[in-house]
Design an enzyme around this catalytic site. Structure first.
Site, PDB file in Angstrom:
ATOM      1  CG  ASP A  80      -7.865  -2.557  -3.021  1.00 21.14           C
ATOM      2  OD1 ASP A  80      -8.731  -1.577  -2.312  1.00 21.14           O
ATOM      3  OD2 ASP A  80      -6.750  -2.666  -2.667  1.00 21.14           O
ATOM      4  CG  HIS A 100      -6.557  -1.889   0.459  1.00 22.73           C
ATOM      5  ND1 HIS A 100      -5.846  -1.576  -0.455  1.00 22.73           N
ATOM      6  CD2 HIS A 100      -5.720  -1.382   1.839  1.00 22.73           C
ATOM      7  CE1 HIS A 100      -4.618  -0.773   0.076  1.00 22.73           C
ATOM      8  NE2 HIS A 100      -4.763  -0.726   1.304  1.00 22.73           N
ATOM      9  CB  SER A 137      -0.899  -0.131   1.193  1.00 20.26           C
ATOM     10  OG  SER A 137      -1.957   0.888   1.011  1.00 20.26           O
TER      11      SER A 137
END
Length: 291
Positions: free
Chosen positions: A232, A261, A165
């Site tokens: 996601d 996610h 991320s």
């Protein structure tokens, strides 16, 4: 969107904090200083020691505690998880929430696949000193790389930068700063402004923090693997496709069906681990003819 508890959710990334609750900043302009404060509160969600799974480092076969010092003197904490016969070495740059102990399950999965992994806490996270900020995170990654490269059995230049991320932008910068065997971008955004523009069209114009992953890829000569969940809802898979397009060859895109996610490792399972191992041991090892 908040993550579930650390035992069931290794990522803990709340999507950079860009899930607005209540009135959004679209309704009024922000003076510069409140915007800076608000921006940092949106980006960083550190969990400080002693909260976390720190007892794991005292167990036989668990991760080993490693102390680091960044170039500006900030003292940092890291874990090194080393399998019996490593086939590859990852330097793990985690996401914006929690601390390194919340990625213990990931370390164990990688170790089972023969991958040595060093994960470090950014300044202001876990046991690490200081306060998080973009340039500080880049310094922290360089310190972790230099310490890992000094470990017995670790060959400098054969370390893979792994970014989760927000950590994807950190891993991309590290690949420009240090010789890396490749870079893995997991659930990563194109840039902080790009993801901010999708949620807060006004606030992103005031952002000091940039984390421009996409712009860095054009200068990265190392092999690139982009991994993302097709479902996601925090950082959409279109970010992964754009990152893949921006990267130089050799490059690969691996989308995990049905993965959101914060559950990519759970949904991806063994197939995800094998894909990461194959990238490190086969794909990135192939000679590439460049024009």
């Amino acid at each position: 969107m908040r993550a579930r508890g650390p035992a069931s959710q290794p990522s803990l990334d709340p999507g950079l904090g860009f899930a607005p609750a209540g009135p959004t900043p679209r309704s009024r302009p922000f003076p510069r200083m409140p915007a800076v404060w608000f921006e940092e509160k949106l980006i960083y969600y550190p969990v400080r020691h002693p909260e976390g799974l720190y007892a794991a480092s005292s167990r036989p076969g668990g991760p080993r505690d490693v102390d680091l010092v960044a170039e500006d003197g900030v003292r940092l904490h890291a874990w090194l998880r080393e399998p019996a016969a490593p086939v590859a070495t990852f330097l793990f740059c985690h996401g914006n929430a929690g601390n390194l102990t919340h990625r213990l399950d990931i370390l164990e999965r990688l170790a089972a696949a023969g991958i040595r992994t060093c994960i470090f806490d950014y300044r202001g996270y876990g046991r690490s000193e200081g306060k998080p900020g973009e340039e500080g995170l880049y310094r922290d990654a360089r310190a972790a790389y230099d310490r890992l490269a000094a470990e017995p059995g670790v060959e400098p230049g054969r370390i893979f930068a792994y970014g989760e991320s927000l950590g994807g932008a950190v891993a991309a910068q590290l690949t420009l700063d240090r010789p890396c065997a490749g870079v893995i971008l997991q659930s990563t955004f194109r840039s902080l402004r790009a993801i901010g523009r999708e949620t807060f069209p006004v606030l992103h114009l005031l952002a000091r923090h940039r984390f421009e992953t996409e712009a860095k890829l054009a200068r990265i000569a190392a092999p690139v693997l982009v991994v993302h969940g097709e479902a996601d809802t925090l950082i959409g898979p279109h970010h992964a496709r754009r990152l893949h397009e921006a990267a130089r060859e050799p490059k690969w895109l691996h989308l995990v069906p049905r993965a959101d996610h914060n559950d990519l490792w759970e949904v991806g399972g063994r197939d995800l681990v094998l894909r990461l191992r194959r990238f490190a041991t086969e794909d990135a090892a192939r000679p590439v003819a460049r024009a």
